[in-house]
Scaffold this motif. Sequence first.
Motif, PDB file in Angstrom:
ATOM      1  N   GLY A   1      39.007  33.875 -73.160  1.00  0.00           N
ATOM      2  CA  GLY A   1      39.982  33.394 -73.518  1.00  0.00           C
ATOM      3  C   GLY A   1      40.768  32.292 -73.682  1.00  0.00           C
ATOM      4  N   SER A   2      41.785  31.646 -73.580  1.00  0.00           N
ATOM      5  CA  SER A   2      42.667  30.985 -73.602  1.00  0.00           C
ATOM      6  C   SER A   2      42.802  29.969 -72.195  1.00  0.00           C
ATOM      7  N   TRP A   3      42.780  28.818 -71.556  1.00  0.00           N
ATOM      8  CA  TRP A   3      42.314  28.008 -70.721  1.00  0.00           C
ATOM      9  C   TRP A   3      42.575  26.599 -71.414  1.00  0.00           C
ATOM     10  N   THR A   4      42.746  25.920 -70.196  1.00  0.00           N
ATOM     11  CA  THR A   4      43.570  24.562 -70.331  1.00  0.00           C
ATOM     12  C   THR A   4      42.633  23.261 -69.552  1.00  0.00           C
ATOM     13  N   MET A   5      41.813  22.284 -68.897  1.00  0.00           N
ATOM     14  CA  MET A   5      40.736  21.053 -68.349  1.00  0.00           C
ATOM     15  C   MET A   5      42.232  20.287 -68.669  1.00  0.00           C
ATOM     16  N   GLU A   6      42.531  19.338 -67.327  1.00  0.00           N
ATOM     17  CA  GLU A   6      43.236  18.182 -67.132  1.00  0.00           C
ATOM     18  C   GLU A   6      42.375  17.273 -66.443  1.00  0.00           C
ATOM     19  N   ALA A   7      42.449  16.479 -66.880  1.00  0.00           N
ATOM     20  CA  ALA A   7      42.188  15.320 -66.009  1.00  0.00           C
ATOM     21  C   ALA A   7      42.621  13.882 -66.381  1.00  0.00           C
ATOM     22  N   TRP A   8      42.899  12.303 -65.297  1.00  0.00           N
ATOM     23  CA  TRP A   8      43.242  11.611 -65.303  1.00  0.00           C
ATOM     24  C   TRP A   8      41.425  11.198 -64.323  1.00  0.00           C
ATOM     25  N   PHE A   9      41.807   9.712 -65.159  1.00  0.00           N
ATOM     26  CA  PHE A   9      40.680   9.001 -64.671  1.00  0.00           C
ATOM     27  C   PHE A   9      40.285   7.554 -64.870  1.00  0.00           C
ATOM     28  N   LYS A  10      39.163   6.819 -64.663  1.00  0.00           N
ATOM     29  CA  LYS A  10      39.200   5.816 -65.263  1.00  0.00           C
ATOM     30  C   LYS A  10      37.562   5.485 -64.730  1.00  0.00           C
ATOM     31  N   ILE A  11      36.593   4.479 -66.031  1.00  0.00           N
ATOM     32  CA  ILE A  11      35.217   4.402 -65.591  1.00  0.00           C
ATOM     33  C   ILE A  11      35.136   3.238 -65.067  1.00  0.00           C
ATOM     34  N   ASN A  12      34.986   2.797 -64.270  1.00  0.00           N
ATOM     35  CA  ASN A  12      34.519   1.590 -63.101  1.00  0.00           C
ATOM     36  C   ASN A  12      33.042   0.452 -63.440  1.00  0.00           C
ATOM     37  N   GLY A  13      32.050   1.289 -63.867  1.00  0.00           N
ATOM     38  CA  GLY A  13      30.604   0.969 -64.402  1.00  0.00           C
ATOM     39  C   GLY A  13      29.407   1.736 -64.905  1.00  0.00           C
ATOM     40  N   ALA A  14      28.420   1.391 -64.696  1.00  0.00           N
ATOM     41  CA  ALA A  14      27.472   2.649 -65.390  1.00  0.00           C
ATOM     42  C   ALA A  14      27.424   3.646 -64.561  1.00  0.00           C
ATOM     43  N   PRO A  15      26.822   4.760 -64.356  1.00  0.00           N
ATOM     44  CA  PRO A  15      26.235   5.799 -64.286  1.00  0.00           C
ATOM     45  C   PRO A  15      25.352   5.977 -63.545  1.00  0.00           C
ATOM     46  N   SER A  16      25.119   6.406 -62.815  1.00  0.00           N
ATOM     47  CA  SER A  16      23.083   6.402 -61.849  1.00  0.00           C
ATOM     48  C   SER A  16      22.234   6.660 -63.385  1.00  0.00           C
ATOM     49  N   ASN A  17      22.518   7.497 -64.371  1.00  0.00           N
ATOM     50  CA  ASN A  17      21.753   6.253 -64.833  1.00  0.00           C
ATOM     51  C   ASN A  17      22.652   6.803 -66.741  1.00  0.00           C
ATOM     52  N   THR A  18      21.839   7.018 -67.867  1.00  0.00           N
ATOM     53  CA  THR A  18      22.585   6.155 -68.806  1.00  0.00           C
ATOM     54  C   THR A  18      22.838   7.068 -70.198  1.00  0.00           C
ATOM     55  N   LEU A  19      22.648   8.330 -69.642  1.00  0.00           N
ATOM     56  CA  LEU A  19      23.237   9.521 -70.465  1.00  0.00           C
ATOM     57  C   LEU A  19      24.809   9.697 -70.503  1.00  0.00           C
ATOM     58  N   TRP A  20      25.716  10.087 -69.049  1.00  0.00           N
ATOM     59  CA  TRP A  20      26.358  11.026 -69.295  1.00  0.00           C
ATOM     60  C   TRP A  20      27.918   9.723 -67.254  1.00  0.00           C
ATOM     61  N   GLN A  21      28.765  10.009 -67.662  1.00  0.00           N
ATOM     62  CA  GLN A  21      29.693   9.705 -66.636  1.00  0.00           C
ATOM     63  C   GLN A  21      30.696  11.235 -66.827  1.00  0.00           C
ATOM     64  N   ASN A  22      29.947  11.669 -66.239  1.00  0.00           N
ATOM     65  CA  ASN A  22      30.615  13.446 -65.615  1.00  0.00           C
ATOM     66  C   ASN A  22      32.050  13.152 -65.489  1.00  0.00           C
ATOM     67  N   VAL A  23      33.414  14.139 -66.133  1.00  0.00           N
ATOM     68  CA  VAL A  23      34.452  13.502 -64.709  1.00  0.00           C
ATOM     69  C   VAL A  23      34.764  15.400 -64.112  1.00  0.00           C
ATOM     70  N   ILE A  24      34.621  16.309 -65.634  1.00  0.00           N
ATOM     71  CA  ILE A  24      34.800  17.823 -64.355  1.00  0.00           C
ATOM     72  C   ILE A  24      33.704  18.938 -65.686  1.00  0.00           C
ATOM     73  N   VAL A  25      32.656  19.292 -64.933  1.00  0.00           N
ATOM     74  CA  VAL A  25      32.308  19.827 -65.963  1.00  0.00           C
ATOM     75  C   VAL A  25      32.257  21.275 -64.314  1.00  0.00           C
TER      76      VAL A  25
END
Length: 195
Positions: free
Chosen positions: A48-72
Amino acid sequence: TQAIIDLTNTNTITATSLTYENDDTFNFNPASSNYIDSNPAAGLTGTGSWTMEAWFKINGAPSNTLWQNVIVDTDATGGSANMIAVDWGGYHGGSQNQLLYTTRPSTGGSYTNLFGPVLSQGVYYHAVVVRNSTTDTKLYVNGILNNTYSGNMPTATQPLVRIGRWTDGTNYSNATIPSVKIYNRALSDSVVLKK
């Protein structure tokens, strides 16, 4: 949690170890293992048709080196379908700290990526992904069309929306995420540009 609003009144929202800040934001910190889950993931359909939207800022390193996940959107075992994230370690073939919309049709399936710009820490970004059914998928960054996938971008529907951590319950983000929205329709270019 008073700032978490489900406008459909159909979802169960769970905030874990999360503090609502005085500046109307939620800060996600790997040391606190905090995140938000919303069930079901209404609107993100595979065809179908849809939209995902997010406001965010990165503050530092995540808990491992792969991802900073915002929304999934994800299933309980970590099978992801659609996500807005930061490719922190260049895991998906992009540059380090590059904005990324990625999707895969099933657990263990291949990812299809739309790369955005390389992001700076401490700066707010506005990311919008618009899926126009089988026609195209667009990634907007700060109101500008940044990348387009023409045709039917392979995707699926998963039952859970997760904010601030990776799909399988690991890799907590280090970010401020004041706003995420999911629409069950494709927003037009003019609407996205006004946001």
